[in-house]
Motif scaffolding. Structure first.
Motif, PDB file in Angstrom:
ATOM      1  N   VAL A  25     -10.584 -64.459  37.984  1.00  0.00           N
ATOM      2  CA  VAL A  25     -10.473 -65.854  37.530  1.00  0.00           C
ATOM      3  C   VAL A  25      -9.214 -66.042  36.675  1.00  0.00           C
ATOM      4  CG1 VAL A  25     -12.957 -66.266  37.643  1.00  0.00           C
ATOM      5  CG2 VAL A  25     -11.948 -65.443  35.501  1.00  0.00           C
ATOM      6  N   ASP A  26      -8.298 -65.055  36.770  1.00  0.00           N
ATOM      7  CA  ASP A  26      -7.010 -65.116  36.063  1.00  0.00           C
ATOM      8  C   ASP A  26      -7.186 -65.276  34.557  1.00  0.00           C
ATOM      9  OD1 ASP A  26      -5.519 -64.850  38.409  1.00  0.00           O
ATOM     10  OD2 ASP A  26      -5.586 -67.002  38.805  1.00  0.00           O
ATOM     11  N   ALA A  27      -8.187 -64.578  34.017  1.00  0.00           N
ATOM     12  CA  ALA A  27      -8.463 -64.678  32.581  1.00  0.00           C
ATOM     13  C   ALA A  27      -8.061 -63.424  31.824  1.00  0.00           C
ATOM     14  CB  ALA A  27      -9.947 -64.968  32.359  1.00  0.00           C
ATOM     15  N   GLY A  28      -7.236 -62.582  32.435  1.00  0.00           N
ATOM     16  CA  GLY A  28      -6.835 -61.346  31.773  1.00  0.00           C
ATOM     17  C   GLY A  28      -6.097 -61.567  30.470  1.00  0.00           C
ATOM     18  N   LEU A  29      -5.446 -62.721  30.356  1.00  0.00           N
ATOM     19  CA  LEU A  29      -4.771 -63.090  29.105  1.00  0.00           C
ATOM     20  C   LEU A  29      -5.426 -64.322  28.498  1.00  0.00           C
ATOM     21  CD1 LEU A  29      -1.012 -62.504  30.059  1.00  0.00           C
ATOM     22  CD2 LEU A  29      -2.522 -61.013  28.726  1.00  0.00           C
ATOM     23  N   GLY A  30      -6.732 -64.460  28.731  1.00  0.00           N
ATOM     24  CA  GLY A  30      -7.466 -65.586  28.159  1.00  0.00           C
ATOM     25  C   GLY A  30      -7.459 -65.565  26.640  1.00  0.00           C
ATOM     26  N   VAL A  64     -10.350 -72.491  26.886  1.00  0.00           N
ATOM     27  CA  VAL A  64     -11.697 -71.984  26.634  1.00  0.00           C
ATOM     28  C   VAL A  64     -12.304 -71.366  27.891  1.00  0.00           C
ATOM     29  CG1 VAL A  64     -14.041 -72.629  25.951  1.00  0.00           C
ATOM     30  CG2 VAL A  64     -12.076 -73.619  24.763  1.00  0.00           C
ATOM     31  N   ALA A  65     -12.061 -71.979  29.040  1.00  0.00           N
ATOM     32  CA  ALA A  65     -12.639 -71.496  30.300  1.00  0.00           C
ATOM     33  C   ALA A  65     -12.155 -70.095  30.655  1.00  0.00           C
ATOM     34  CB  ALA A  65     -12.310 -72.462  31.430  1.00  0.00           C
ATOM     35  N   LYS A  66     -10.943 -69.736  30.206  1.00  0.00           N
ATOM     36  CA  LYS A  66     -10.428 -68.396  30.482  1.00  0.00           C
ATOM     37  C   LYS A  66     -10.662 -67.440  29.320  1.00  0.00           C
ATOM     38  CE  LYS A  66      -6.928 -69.632  33.894  1.00  0.00           C
ATOM     39  NZ  LYS A  66      -5.514 -69.518  34.297  1.00  0.00           N
ATOM     40  N   GLY A  67     -10.881 -67.995  28.144  1.00  0.00           N
ATOM     41  CA  GLY A  67     -11.139 -67.134  26.995  1.00  0.00           C
ATOM     42  C   GLY A  67     -12.488 -66.452  27.053  1.00  0.00           C
ATOM     43  N   TRP A  68     -13.506 -67.176  27.522  1.00  0.00           N
ATOM     44  CA  TRP A  68     -14.847 -66.596  27.521  1.00  0.00           C
ATOM     45  C   TRP A  68     -15.030 -65.414  28.483  1.00  0.00           C
ATOM     46  CZ3 TRP A  68     -17.940 -66.252  23.853  1.00  0.00           C
ATOM     47  CH2 TRP A  68     -18.102 -67.270  22.915  1.00  0.00           C
TER      48      TRP A  68
END
Length: 352
Positions: A25-30, A64-68
């Motif tokens: 979900v491309d959240a590696g740098l969330g 927020v959607a990528k941080g969690w």
């Protein structure tokens, strides 16, 4: 301790799946810092917290959607670390009872190293070399926890006979080690594919870019391990030709693993189909078939999140299934050997 070791093993699988979810979900740098998120223990959500976070990291505004996903992964990994440290402490305290000590200590030390790689993954902005090593570290942790669980179970469970007299399976052991090496290599290729966002480089089956052997593949660029540290690698920095080379190599590796194990497991099945070892051979075959199916589905359906995460989890399952089969061969080196006179006498008495 055995129950906690099993719990840690299952938790390690969850951590691997969460890592795959975070990456997909491309959240590696969330969260641009480590171990917190924008300097907080959780993802900032209130207007005030977000304003503070954006002031601290103006180049990476809060999402927020990528941080969690990133923080959930960290919470699970941190919990796994605590459980592993607890296992190591318990093993040291009860070492006089015959509990294994070296393996729990190794896992605890490796968890520390794995945590460092988790930090570098963020601070070096998803540098592919670190990302790939971090992924492999997760599989290494899982493998070590599985071995620990098997060793602890062996202490409390007496081995029963595995069936009628059969020729020994010892000759398959080096070939099974060869298969394990192939699985590890394929996992490493999968990690490199994920780290460089090359999963979508070949969007169709059975060809790649409309060719059986793509003419424009750039293996030197695709497998360049000297990429510079510094750019933000979210989404990847390689050219299309380099990513195609990575993806195509991963496909070739899957074909090699499938062919190797189809032959090896077929030969082992002929020797074990009437014994207790048969299930362990079948398990490897079932997991391998599921993994190949998921890999094909990934391409056919254009990397849906659920299938991609399951593909990562099943890769771990294949590794563990092979390790389990090897463990059974080591634990029962004479399980399928010709019956000894003592065993024959016991069997006659039971029959009588």
């Amino acid at each position: 301790m055995g129950h906690w070791s099993l719990f840690a093993t299952l938790l390690a699988v969850v951590v691997i799946m969460l890592g795959a979810w975070t990456r997909l979900v491309d959240a590696g740098l969330g969260c641009p810092d480590w171990p917190g998120c924008y300097g907080f223990l959780a993802v900032p959500q209130s207007a005030e917290s977000i304003a503070i976070a954006n002031a601290r990291f103006p180049e990476t505004p809060v999402d927020v959607a990528k941080g969690w996903p990133e923080m959930i992964h960290r919470y699970a990994a941190g919990t796994l670390g605590l459980v592993v440290f607890g296992l190591a402490g318990y093993a040291i305290r009860h070492r006089r009872e015959g509990l294994p000590v070296k393996l729990p200590l190794f896992i605890a030390a490796f968890i520390v190293l794995q945590g460092a790689f988790g930090m570098w993954t963020v601070t070096l902005k998803l540098w592919p070399q670190v990302v790939a090593l971090h992924l492999l570290g997760g599989f290494t942790t899982l493998s070590a926890l599985t071995l620990l669980t098997l060793r602890l179970r062996a202490r409390h469970k007496e081995i029963s006979g595995l069936g009628p007299s059969r020729p020994t399976l010892n000759r398959f052991r080096p070939w099974l080690y060869g298969g394990l090496a192939l699985v590890i290599l394929q996992i490493a290729l999968g990690a490199w594919t994920a780290a460089n966002y090359a999963a979508v480089a070949c969007p169709e089956l059975p060809t790649c870019q409309g060719e059986w052997w793509p003419a424009d593949m750039d293996f030197q660029h695709g497998f360049d391990i000297a990429q510079h540290v510094g750019p933000n690698y979210l989404g990847g920095q390689l050219t299309a030709d380099g990513r195609v080379a990575i993806h195509f190599t991963h496909r070739l590796g899957a074909i090699l693993v499938l062919g190797y194990f189809a032959l090896l497991l077929g030969l082992m099945w002929r020797r074990t189909r009437h014994t207790g070892m048969a299930w362990h051979v079948q398990l490897v075959a079932i997991v391998l078939a599921a993994q190949v199916t998921l890999g094909l589905a990934n391409v056919a359906f254009h990397i849906p999140l659920s299938i991609a995460v399951a593909h990562n989890a099943m890769g771990a399952g294949l590794l563990l299934a092979v390790i389990n089969l090897l463990w059974r061969l080591h634990e029962h080196p004479q399980a399928n050997a010709e019956s000894s006179p003592h065993t024959t006498t016991i069997n006659r008495e039971v029959t009588a």
